[in-house]
Scaffold this motif. Structure first.
Motif, PDB file in Angstrom:
ATOM      1  N   ARG A  47      -2.597 -11.204   1.155  1.00  0.00           N
ATOM      2  CA  ARG A  47      -3.926 -11.027   1.755  1.00  0.00           C
ATOM      3  C   ARG A  47      -4.643  -9.852   1.105  1.00  0.00           C
ATOM      4  NH1 ARG A  47      -3.431 -10.673   8.128  1.00  0.00           N
ATOM      5  NH2 ARG A  47      -1.764  -9.251   7.514  1.00  0.00           N
ATOM      6  N   GLN A  48      -5.949 -10.022   0.917  1.00  0.00           N
ATOM      7  CA  GLN A  48      -6.793  -8.957   0.410  1.00  0.00           C
ATOM      8  C   GLN A  48      -8.018  -8.840   1.314  1.00  0.00           C
ATOM      9  OE1 GLN A  48      -7.321  -8.778  -3.993  1.00  0.00           O
ATOM     10  NE2 GLN A  48      -6.397 -10.816  -3.972  1.00  0.00           N
ATOM     11  N   LEU A  90      -0.858  -1.923  -0.432  1.00  0.00           N
ATOM     12  CA  LEU A  90      -1.544  -1.134  -1.445  1.00  0.00           C
ATOM     13  C   LEU A  90      -2.983  -0.963  -0.990  1.00  0.00           C
ATOM     14  CD1 LEU A  90      -1.901   0.223  -4.228  1.00  0.00           C
ATOM     15  CD2 LEU A  90      -2.388  -2.061  -5.159  1.00  0.00           C
ATOM     16  N   GLY A  91      -3.465   0.268  -0.947  1.00  0.00           N
ATOM     17  CA  GLY A  91      -4.820   0.495  -0.456  1.00  0.00           C
ATOM     18  C   GLY A  91      -5.552   1.564  -1.244  1.00  0.00           C
ATOM     19  N   PHE A 127       0.483   3.641  -0.850  1.00  0.00           N
ATOM     20  CA  PHE A 127       1.546   2.674  -1.098  1.00  0.00           C
ATOM     21  C   PHE A 127       2.475   2.711   0.111  1.00  0.00           C
ATOM     22  CE2 PHE A 127       0.302   4.996  -4.874  1.00  0.00           C
ATOM     23  CZ  PHE A 127      -0.084   4.002  -5.764  1.00  0.00           C
ATOM     24  N   GLY A 128       2.840   1.547   0.630  1.00  0.00           N
ATOM     25  CA  GLY A 128       3.686   1.542   1.813  1.00  0.00           C
ATOM     26  C   GLY A 128       4.518   0.290   1.951  1.00  0.00           C
ATOM     27  N   LEU A 182      -4.511  -4.529  -0.134  1.00  0.00           N
ATOM     28  CA  LEU A 182      -3.734  -5.677  -0.585  1.00  0.00           C
ATOM     29  C   LEU A 182      -2.403  -5.644   0.151  1.00  0.00           C
ATOM     30  CD1 LEU A 182      -3.044  -8.045  -2.544  1.00  0.00           C
ATOM     31  CD2 LEU A 182      -2.204  -6.300  -4.140  1.00  0.00           C
ATOM     32  N   GLN A 183      -2.063  -6.752   0.823  1.00  0.00           N
ATOM     33  CA  GLN A 183      -0.828  -6.819   1.596  1.00  0.00           C
ATOM     34  C   GLN A 183      -0.056  -8.076   1.230  1.00  0.00           C
ATOM     35  OE1 GLN A 183      -0.907  -5.881   5.849  1.00  0.00           O
ATOM     36  NE2 GLN A 183       0.405  -7.652   6.245  1.00  0.00           N
ATOM     37  N   VAL A 184       1.210  -7.888   0.938  1.00  0.00           N
ATOM     38  CA  VAL A 184       2.115  -9.000   0.639  1.00  0.00           C
ATOM     39  C   VAL A 184       3.171  -9.032   1.741  1.00  0.00           C
ATOM     40  CG1 VAL A 184       3.738  -9.997  -1.000  1.00  0.00           C
ATOM     41  CG2 VAL A 184       1.731  -8.748  -1.837  1.00  0.00           C
TER      42      VAL A 184
END
Length: 255
Positions: free
Chosen positions: A231-232, A185-186, A159-160, A214-216
């Motif tokens: 993006r996923q 989220l990875g 989580f970052g 997953l990146q927002v």
């Protein structure tokens, strides 16, 4: 004269005997530095034993000077890129060869220079700072009898969050500022190798092979309305440039 000669011969023989005795003693009781170092791992060395504690640190630095470098949508005429990444690692062996751990990651990426983006030349200055929390589970498999060399696999999530700021100047008076925030989220699998170099200290090499991310991203340009992008992606590749090198210490290995 005969007595003096006999005495001299006896002294020479005694000196030779003393040297031979010292060499024999060194041969029996002495060890080379490599033998002393290796003997530490030959008796009662168990780095992956239940209740052992793991502490590690890895660091990467990239300082690059760019001139006339082409990218997909722009060309760097002259610029400098400075990136660094620090990872602190902690773990506890819940069972033999099985560790529950956590990684704390902080990184910064910075670029400053002149770029050409058709049809204009811009002065660009961008910086991104972020951190991530990565709980994971590690399974180790010794490759040598004394467990000095081993293979491991990390399976975990991350989580970052990162904050981005970019400023571009065009025609000396047109300034565009972009503010952004990324959420990550990875889930991933990372294999690696552990080698004990000196007592409980070990070198580690690790690769990120398989993962889902997953990146927002939220961005705002000047005072315009904010934009949002989701993006996923799933990656399965072996990239030697993504290798993570670090140093670890195993508390409780010699019991």
């Amino acid at each position: 004269m005969i007595k003096r000669t006999s005495l001299t011969v006896l002294m020479i023989l005694y000196s030779f005997y003393s040297v031979d005795a010292q060499q024999e003693e060194l041969k029996t009781d002495g060890y080379t530095p490599y033998e002393l170092l290796s003997s530490y791992y030959n008796s009662n060395f168990h780095p992956f034993k239940k209740k052992n504690i793991y502490v590690g640190l890895s660091f990467s630095l990239e300082d690059k000077r760019l001139q006339n470098t082409d990218y997909l949508v722009q060309q760097v005429i002259d610029g400098e890129r400075l990136n660094y990444d620090i990872v602190a690692k902690f773990g506890y062996y819940t069972g033999n060869y099985g560790m529950a751990g956590i990684k704390l990651n902080y990184y910064q990426n910075h670029f400053e220079g002149s770029i050409y983006r058709e049809p204009d030349t811009l002065q660009s200055n961008s910086i991104s700072r972020g951190f991530a929390l990565k709980p994971h589970f590690r399974s180790s498999v010794p490759l040598t009898k004394n467990e000095r060399l081993s293979f491991f696999t990390d399976i975990g999530v991350s989580f970052g969050i990162a904050h981005n700021l970019k400023r571009e100047i065009k025609h000396s008076d047109e300034i565009q500022k972009q503010f952004g925030k990324d959420y990550h989220l990875g889930i991933g699998i990372s294999p690696g190798i552990t080698f004990f170099a000196m007592e409980n200290f070990a070198f580690e090499m690790q690769l990120n092979v398989l993962g889902y991310q997953l990146q927002v991203s939220e961005n705002r340009v000047n005072n315009a309305a904010p934009s949002r992008e989701v993006r996923q992606n799933v990656d399965f590749n072996i990239n030697i440039l993504s290798m993570e090198l670090g140093l670890a210490y195993y508390i409780g290995s010699k019991k």
